[in-house]
Every structure is written in C-alpha cells, then in structure tokens.
Scaffold this motif. Structure first.
Motif, PDB file in Angstrom:
ATOM      1  N   VAL A  15       0.840  -1.204   0.000  1.00  0.00           N
ATOM      2  CA  VAL A  15       0.000   0.000   0.000  1.00  0.00           C
ATOM      3  C   VAL A  15       0.872   1.250   0.000  1.00  0.00           C
ATOM      4  CG1 VAL A  15      -1.710   1.308   1.321  1.00  0.00           C
ATOM      5  CG2 VAL A  15      -1.956  -1.167   1.079  1.00  0.00           C
ATOM      6  N   VAL A  16       1.942   1.236   0.776  1.00  0.00           N
ATOM      7  CA  VAL A  16       2.847   2.382   0.813  1.00  0.00           C
ATOM      8  C   VAL A  16       3.477   2.605  -0.562  1.00  0.00           C
ATOM      9  CG1 VAL A  16       5.035   3.236   1.785  1.00  0.00           C
ATOM     10  CG2 VAL A  16       3.281   2.276   3.289  1.00  0.00           C
ATOM     11  N   ASN A  17       3.819   1.531  -1.242  1.00  0.00           N
ATOM     12  CA  ASN A  17       4.379   1.669  -2.592  1.00  0.00           C
ATOM     13  C   ASN A  17       3.381   2.305  -3.549  1.00  0.00           C
ATOM     14  OD1 ASN A  17       6.942   0.691  -2.050  1.00  0.00           O
ATOM     15  ND2 ASN A  17       6.368  -1.424  -2.440  1.00  0.00           N
ATOM     16  N   LYS A  18       2.114   1.958  -3.416  1.00  0.00           N
ATOM     17  CA  LYS A  18       1.082   2.582  -4.256  1.00  0.00           C
ATOM     18  C   LYS A  18       0.972   4.071  -3.935  1.00  0.00           C
ATOM     19  CE  LYS A  18      -1.654  -1.588  -4.969  1.00  0.00           C
ATOM     20  NZ  LYS A  18      -2.889  -2.285  -4.655  1.00  0.00           N
ATOM     21  N   TYR A  19       1.051   4.406  -2.646  1.00  0.00           N
ATOM     22  CA  TYR A  19       1.016   5.813  -2.246  1.00  0.00           C
ATOM     23  C   TYR A  19       2.223   6.547  -2.817  1.00  0.00           C
ATOM     24  CZ  TYR A  19       1.021  10.047   0.503  1.00  0.00           C
ATOM     25  OH  TYR A  19       1.029  11.358   0.873  1.00  0.00           O
TER      26      TYR A  19
END
Length: 116
Positions: A15-19
C-alpha cells in the motif's frame, strides 16, 4: 499470535508503494529524512532500530512495529533487548500520563474561575 505480522508488513509495504506512486516527490523527501536519521554516527544500527521500535510502541503504530522488529532482528537484537527497549517505552508512556495529569487538574481548577 495476534496478527500474521509478516503478511501485515508485506501488505502495508504494498500500500505504501502505491502511495509513493501518487506522491513521488514527498516520498523521496521522506526517504532522504529516514536515511539521514539512520546514518551511523554515534549509535549503531541495532540501537537505531530499538529506538524506532520503542517509538512505534508509544505511537501504537502496528506498521512501524512490524518493520522495526524485523530490522532490529536483522541487526542482531535479541528478544531480551527488544523487551528491555519496550520496557523503557512503557515507562515513558506511564511517566507522560502521570505528568499530564497536571493538565487535567489545571482544567478542573479553571472551572472554579469560570462561570460557564
């Protein structure tokens, strides 16, 4: 086991990578700050991670906890060292709660001087 911490960490990092794709400049800055805080100076990497883990406990951040437990172990932290770092964090939270009671009592005492 309370959570599957490995799955939790992996899902969170996804999720952090998507952010990061949505906010690349912000994430570059954050990563630069993190790298600066992680530079070895007077403290070794294990100590950095034990501090980060203690902070994760005081801020109740499960994601931080999962990342920094893994990093602390990677840098050689033992279960006993982690427990000791967490005891310091618990003690600090207790002390903070105790000293913050002054604010609650001050707010109560202010009621006497207020008509509303």
């Amino acid at each position: 086991m309370l959570l599957d911490w490995n799955d939790h960490r992996n899902e969170l990092l996804g999720v952090v990578n998507k952010y990061a794709q949505l906010q690349p400049e912000f994430m570059k800055g954050l990563m630069k700050m993190d790298a600066g805080a992680s530079e070895k100076g007077h403290l070794d990497a294990k100590t950095h991670e034990l501090i980060a883990l203690a902070v994760a406990i005081t801020t109740r951040c499960d994601g931080c906890l999962s990342v920094h437990v893994k990093a602390a172990a990677k840098h050689g932290a033992t279960r006993e060292e982690i427990a000791e770092a967490l005891a310091v964090a618990i003690s600090l939270n207790t002390g903070a709660a105790l000293t913050y009671t002054a604010h609650a009592l001050d707010a109560f005492d202010a009621l006497k001087s207020s008509k509303s």
